[in-house]
Design a protein around this motif. Sequence first.
Motif, PDB file in Angstrom:
ATOM      1  N   ASP A 157       2.245   2.081  -7.910  1.00 58.61           N
ATOM      2  CA  ASP A 157       3.212   2.447  -8.945  1.00 58.61           C
ATOM      3  C   ASP A 157       2.533   2.934 -10.223  1.00 58.61           C
ATOM      4  O   ASP A 157       2.976   3.893 -10.835  1.00 58.61           O
ATOM      5  N   THR A 158       1.453   2.245 -10.633  1.00 56.75           N
ATOM      6  CA  THR A 158       0.864   2.557 -11.939  1.00 56.75           C
ATOM      7  C   THR A 158      -0.445   3.334 -11.833  1.00 56.75           C
ATOM      8  O   THR A 158      -0.909   3.901 -12.822  1.00 56.75           O
ATOM      9  N   GLY A 159      -1.076   3.338 -10.658  1.00 60.89           N
ATOM     10  CA  GLY A 159      -2.337   4.040 -10.484  1.00 60.89           C
ATOM     11  C   GLY A 159      -3.573   3.257 -10.924  1.00 60.89           C
ATOM     12  O   GLY A 159      -4.705   3.696 -10.728  1.00 60.89           O
ATOM     13  N   GLU A 160      -3.381   2.077 -11.522  1.00 62.44           N
ATOM     14  CA  GLU A 160      -4.528   1.295 -11.999  1.00 62.44           C
ATOM     15  C   GLU A 160      -5.362   0.771 -10.822  1.00 62.44           C
ATOM     16  O   GLU A 160      -4.803   0.412  -9.790  1.00 62.44           O
ATOM     17  N   PRO A 161      -6.695   0.684 -11.003  1.00 67.16           N
ATOM     18  CA  PRO A 161      -7.519   0.082  -9.943  1.00 67.16           C
ATOM     19  C   PRO A 161      -7.359  -1.440  -9.926  1.00 67.16           C
ATOM     20  O   PRO A 161      -7.086  -2.048 -10.959  1.00 67.16           O
ATOM     21  N   LEU A 162      -7.553  -2.028  -8.749  1.00 67.67           N
ATOM     22  CA  LEU A 162      -7.343  -3.464  -8.585  1.00 67.67           C
ATOM     23  C   LEU A 162      -8.290  -4.296  -9.442  1.00 67.67           C
ATOM     24  O   LEU A 162      -7.985  -5.442  -9.791  1.00 67.67           O
ATOM     25  N   SER A 163      -9.440  -3.706  -9.811  1.00 63.63           N
ATOM     26  CA  SER A 163     -10.403  -4.451 -10.622  1.00 63.63           C
ATOM     27  C   SER A 163      -9.773  -4.959 -11.925  1.00 63.63           C
ATOM     28  O   SER A 163     -10.212  -5.974 -12.474  1.00 63.63           O
ATOM     29  N   ARG A 174      15.159 -29.830 -20.103  1.00 61.26           N
ATOM     30  CA  ARG A 174      14.334 -28.737 -20.613  1.00 61.26           C
ATOM     31  C   ARG A 174      14.057 -27.686 -19.543  1.00 61.26           C
ATOM     32  O   ARG A 174      13.782 -28.035 -18.402  1.00 61.26           O
ATOM     33  N   PRO A 175      14.077 -26.404 -19.931  1.00 54.85           N
ATOM     34  CA  PRO A 175      13.707 -25.377 -18.947  1.00 54.85           C
ATOM     35  C   PRO A 175      12.272 -25.598 -18.460  1.00 54.85           C
ATOM     36  O   PRO A 175      11.444 -26.139 -19.191  1.00 54.85           O
ATOM     37  N   LYS A 176      11.992 -25.170 -17.256  1.00 54.03           N
ATOM     38  CA  LYS A 176      10.636 -25.323 -16.708  1.00 54.03           C
ATOM     39  C   LYS A 176       9.813 -24.062 -16.984  1.00 54.03           C
ATOM     40  O   LYS A 176      10.333 -22.954 -16.921  1.00 54.03           O
ATOM     41  N   VAL A 177       8.539 -24.274 -17.280  1.00 55.56           N
ATOM     42  CA  VAL A 177       7.624 -23.144 -17.430  1.00 55.56           C
ATOM     43  C   VAL A 177       7.154 -22.748 -16.034  1.00 55.56           C
ATOM     44  O   VAL A 177       6.701 -23.586 -15.263  1.00 55.56           O
ATOM     45  N   GLU A 178       7.295 -21.480 -15.730  1.00 55.11           N
ATOM     46  CA  GLU A 178       6.899 -20.988 -14.406  1.00 55.11           C
ATOM     47  C   GLU A 178       5.731 -20.036 -14.535  1.00 55.11           C
ATOM     48  O   GLU A 178       5.724 -19.182 -15.433  1.00 55.11           O
ATOM     49  N   GLU A 179       4.783 -20.149 -13.638  1.00 52.88           N
ATOM     50  CA  GLU A 179       3.724 -19.144 -13.586  1.00 52.88           C
ATOM     51  C   GLU A 179       4.310 -17.893 -12.929  1.00 52.88           C
ATOM     52  O   GLU A 179       5.018 -17.975 -11.921  1.00 52.88           O
ATOM     53  N   ILE A 180       4.022 -16.744 -13.507  1.00 57.31           N
ATOM     54  CA  ILE A 180       4.493 -15.493 -12.899  1.00 57.31           C
ATOM     55  C   ILE A 180       3.452 -15.012 -11.896  1.00 57.31           C
ATOM     56  O   ILE A 180       2.281 -14.844 -12.239  1.00 57.31           O
ATOM     57  N   VAL A 181       3.880 -14.835 -10.672  1.00 62.99           N
ATOM     58  CA  VAL A 181       3.004 -14.242  -9.670  1.00 62.99           C
ATOM     59  C   VAL A 181       3.527 -12.839  -9.406  1.00 62.99           C
ATOM     60  O   VAL A 181       4.602 -12.672  -8.840  1.00 62.99           O
ATOM     61  N   ALA A 182       2.796 -11.863  -9.886  1.00 64.60           N
ATOM     62  CA  ALA A 182       3.267 -10.482  -9.775  1.00 64.60           C
ATOM     63  C   ALA A 182       2.720  -9.850  -8.506  1.00 64.60           C
ATOM     64  O   ALA A 182       1.826 -10.393  -7.845  1.00 64.60           O
ATOM     65  N   TYR A 183       3.273  -8.711  -8.209  1.00 68.51           N
ATOM     66  CA  TYR A 183       3.035  -8.072  -6.920  1.00 68.51           C
ATOM     67  C   TYR A 183       2.370  -6.727  -7.157  1.00 68.51           C
ATOM     68  O   TYR A 183       2.787  -5.957  -8.020  1.00 68.51           O
ATOM     69  N   TRP A 184       1.308  -6.455  -6.399  1.00 69.44           N
ATOM     70  CA  TRP A 184       0.494  -5.253  -6.576  1.00 69.44           C
ATOM     71  C   TRP A 184       0.484  -4.487  -5.258  1.00 69.44           C
ATOM     72  O   TRP A 184      -0.230  -4.866  -4.318  1.00 69.44           O
ATOM     73  N   PRO A 185       1.266  -3.425  -5.153  1.00 76.21           N
ATOM     74  CA  PRO A 185       1.275  -2.665  -3.905  1.00 76.21           C
ATOM     75  C   PRO A 185       0.138  -1.643  -3.887  1.00 76.21           C
ATOM     76  O   PRO A 185      -0.132  -0.998  -4.901  1.00 76.21           O
ATOM     77  N   ALA A 186      -0.533  -1.518  -2.760  1.00 73.71           N
ATOM     78  CA  ALA A 186      -1.648  -0.570  -2.653  1.00 73.71           C
ATOM     79  C   ALA A 186      -1.710  -0.038  -1.222  1.00 73.71           C
ATOM     80  O   ALA A 186      -0.976  -0.501  -0.346  1.00 73.71           O
ATOM     81  N   LEU A 187      -2.575   0.935  -1.017  1.00 70.00           N
ATOM     82  CA  LEU A 187      -2.790   1.468   0.328  1.00 70.00           C
ATOM     83  C   LEU A 187      -4.237   1.244   0.734  1.00 70.00           C
ATOM     84  O   LEU A 187      -5.140   1.249  -0.108  1.00 70.00           O
ATOM     85  N   ILE A 188      -4.454   1.071   2.027  1.00 70.83           N
ATOM     86  CA  ILE A 188      -5.811   0.910   2.554  1.00 70.83           C
ATOM     87  C   ILE A 188      -5.935   1.788   3.808  1.00 70.83           C
ATOM     88  O   ILE A 188      -4.959   1.900   4.560  1.00 70.83           O
ATOM     89  N   PRO A 189      -7.098   2.428   4.019  1.00 71.42           N
ATOM     90  CA  PRO A 189      -7.241   3.223   5.240  1.00 71.42           C
ATOM     91  C   PRO A 189      -7.060   2.335   6.478  1.00 71.42           C
ATOM     92  O   PRO A 189      -7.563   1.212   6.517  1.00 71.42           O
ATOM     93  N   LYS A 190      -6.353   2.870   7.472  1.00 69.17           N
ATOM     94  CA  LYS A 190      -6.066   2.070   8.670  1.00 69.17           C
ATOM     95  C   LYS A 190      -7.338   1.560   9.348  1.00 69.17           C
ATOM     96  O   LYS A 190      -7.361   0.470   9.903  1.00 69.17           O
ATOM     97  N   ALA A 191      -8.392   2.370   9.275  1.00 69.59           N
ATOM     98  CA  ALA A 191      -9.635   2.013   9.957  1.00 69.59           C
ATOM     99  C   ALA A 191     -10.242   0.718   9.420  1.00 69.59           C
ATOM    100  O   ALA A 191     -11.065   0.080  10.081  1.00 69.59           O
ATOM    101  N   GLU A 192      -9.833   0.305   8.202  1.00 66.78           N
ATOM    102  CA  GLU A 192     -10.392  -0.908   7.607  1.00 66.78           C
ATOM    103  C   GLU A 192      -9.774  -2.189   8.170  1.00 66.78           C
ATOM    104  O   GLU A 192     -10.270  -3.282   7.933  1.00 66.78           O
ATOM    105  N   ILE A 193      -8.651  -2.043   8.851  1.00 67.61           N
ATOM    106  CA  ILE A 193      -7.909  -3.231   9.287  1.00 67.61           C
ATOM    107  C   ILE A 193      -7.884  -3.314  10.814  1.00 67.61           C
ATOM    108  O   ILE A 193      -7.403  -2.393  11.479  1.00 67.61           O
ATOM    109  N   GLN A 194      -8.423  -4.396  11.341  1.00 70.66           N
ATOM    110  CA  GLN A 194      -8.333  -4.638  12.782  1.00 70.66           C
ATOM    111  C   GLN A 194      -7.435  -5.844  13.022  1.00 70.66           C
ATOM    112  O   GLN A 194      -7.770  -6.952  12.601  1.00 70.66           O
ATOM    113  N   SER A 195      -6.323  -5.621  13.676  1.00 70.04           N
ATOM    114  CA  SER A 195      -5.483  -6.774  13.989  1.00 70.04           C
ATOM    115  C   SER A 195      -6.106  -7.534  15.154  1.00 70.04           C
ATOM    116  O   SER A 195      -6.783  -6.948  16.003  1.00 70.04           O
TER     117      SER A 195
END
Lengths: 114, 458
Positions: free
Chosen positions: B140-146, B430-451
Amino acid sequence: MKVQLTKLAHARSGDKGDTANVGVIALREGFYPLLVREVTEARVKEHFKGIVKGDVERFELPNLGALNFLLHESLDGGGTVSLMTDAQGKTFSTALLRMYIEISDDESSKLGLT
Amino acid sequence: MFGMKQKIRVAAGQGFWGDLPDAPVRQIEGGPIDYLMLDYLAEVTMSIMQKQKTRDRAAGYARDFVPLMKRILPTCVERNIKVTANAGGVNVKACAAAVREVARELGLAGKLKIGIVTGDDILDRIDELISRGIELHNMDTGEPLSTVRDRIQSANAYLGAAPIVEALAQGAQVIITGRVTDTGLTLGPLIHEFGWANDDWDRLAAGTIAGHIIECGAQCSGGNCQYEWQSIPDLANVGFPIAEASADATFVITKHDGTGGRVNVPSVTEQLLYEMGDPHEYITPDCVADFTTIHLGDDGPDRVRVFGIKGRPATDSLKVSISYSAGFKAVGTLVYAWPHAYAKAKMADKILRARLDRLGLRFDQILTEFVGANATHGLLAGAPPPDLAEVQLRVGVRGNDRAAIERFTKEIAPLILTGPPAVTGFAGGRPKVEEIVAYWPALIPKAEIQSLVEIIEV
């Protein structure tokens, strides 16, 4: 005359990140061309003024008598980040159906709306 | 193919982790089915499971899948019903071991095989991937995962139908996976049963769309359906959907006789449009499906025929779902009663914000909603009527400074004694403080993944 979209369509909405999608489905086949003509990207953007911060994209699905809208930057970051009650955009469907469109008396009688 | 079944019935039993607990049982007992498909994983689910696994090495999967298997396995074995489920989350092997345990308790030793599909989890490979120039840019944003490297909690590639097909070919009756696409859980069985080629794009697209229609459970069979919703019968007893597929890749969406809900062209159309992006390209690991080619037709009561679907070749990448820690949030609510409920809630919000300002608290976002007046439709709802019976004030804050969020939670209840009158609804404390776990969508070449497919005997 003015017709509210609730008379012409049903809808379902969902989310993808900070983008809400709204699928708008003609209640009768004959209503679909009217939706294509009147429910444009610009009209939808104007309708959601102050709610949708990004662009509005529209896709046509004549095979289903439906339009799909993507409303970018509309969910306060979306998903788990958003503070909104409706962080998943599930009620954007009926929010869009609040829209009124203008049609001629002639067309409305042809479509059986009067 | 000799002995090939004419029709395969894939039944959906869960639309998400936490759906009606008895729905899978009712799919098994309500009539004939060949496969039970259970989709447990939403984007946020993987990070929740990862956290559970960090605390307990034996956790990290959909735990309720195990007691469910205990209830239905004897019938599945007796009637040769196969199960495909992405219940394994981030600990597929532990999930499979637990299922094997209950199967043995049921006296099913020697009577079934469990297929385990892994290879999706790339959490331990992130640095190696980045070092080789696979930067996993945010789609979505183009930022690198680093940018968020030190805050990553889980990272999983979406696998497709192929490993499920492989497990079925090796005789597995229950197939437990990690991050396999929702649609792959339905497509896999159809490829296996009908012997579709892995470049038969139209058929693969049809099987994918069958999966898309039933993956949200009853949301295609009368649940959350706007079309004539008042007249949809017996939602208390709603029937979950069944895709009844033929070798030619046409299929019928239906549900068991005697169940509530409704399957018709409008109900299926609504689900087709759910969470849709560009309808010309619905991209999965298995193919690219074109939703503008779908045709729907009535096929009798509670039956919709789906046909004409076209697909295109799969892309050479897989989607990766990465979750990362992204600060904290808290939401506080209070309810104001008639008269002038909305005006009171507005005044309370003003007072609260003034106090937060005076405390010098900084947030990335403060959001106020007035439930009952404008929380869902905002400005589109127009001015609220003056005589509303009640309005709920709902204020949320978000930011990286946990202490500031924590301080905010102490400012809600005091409004009861120090703000506008006729206020209640603070029983939750009192309301509870929640940690936000955000979601980072990315693509990876298929060759990198072996099921990986492993078969274990019970």
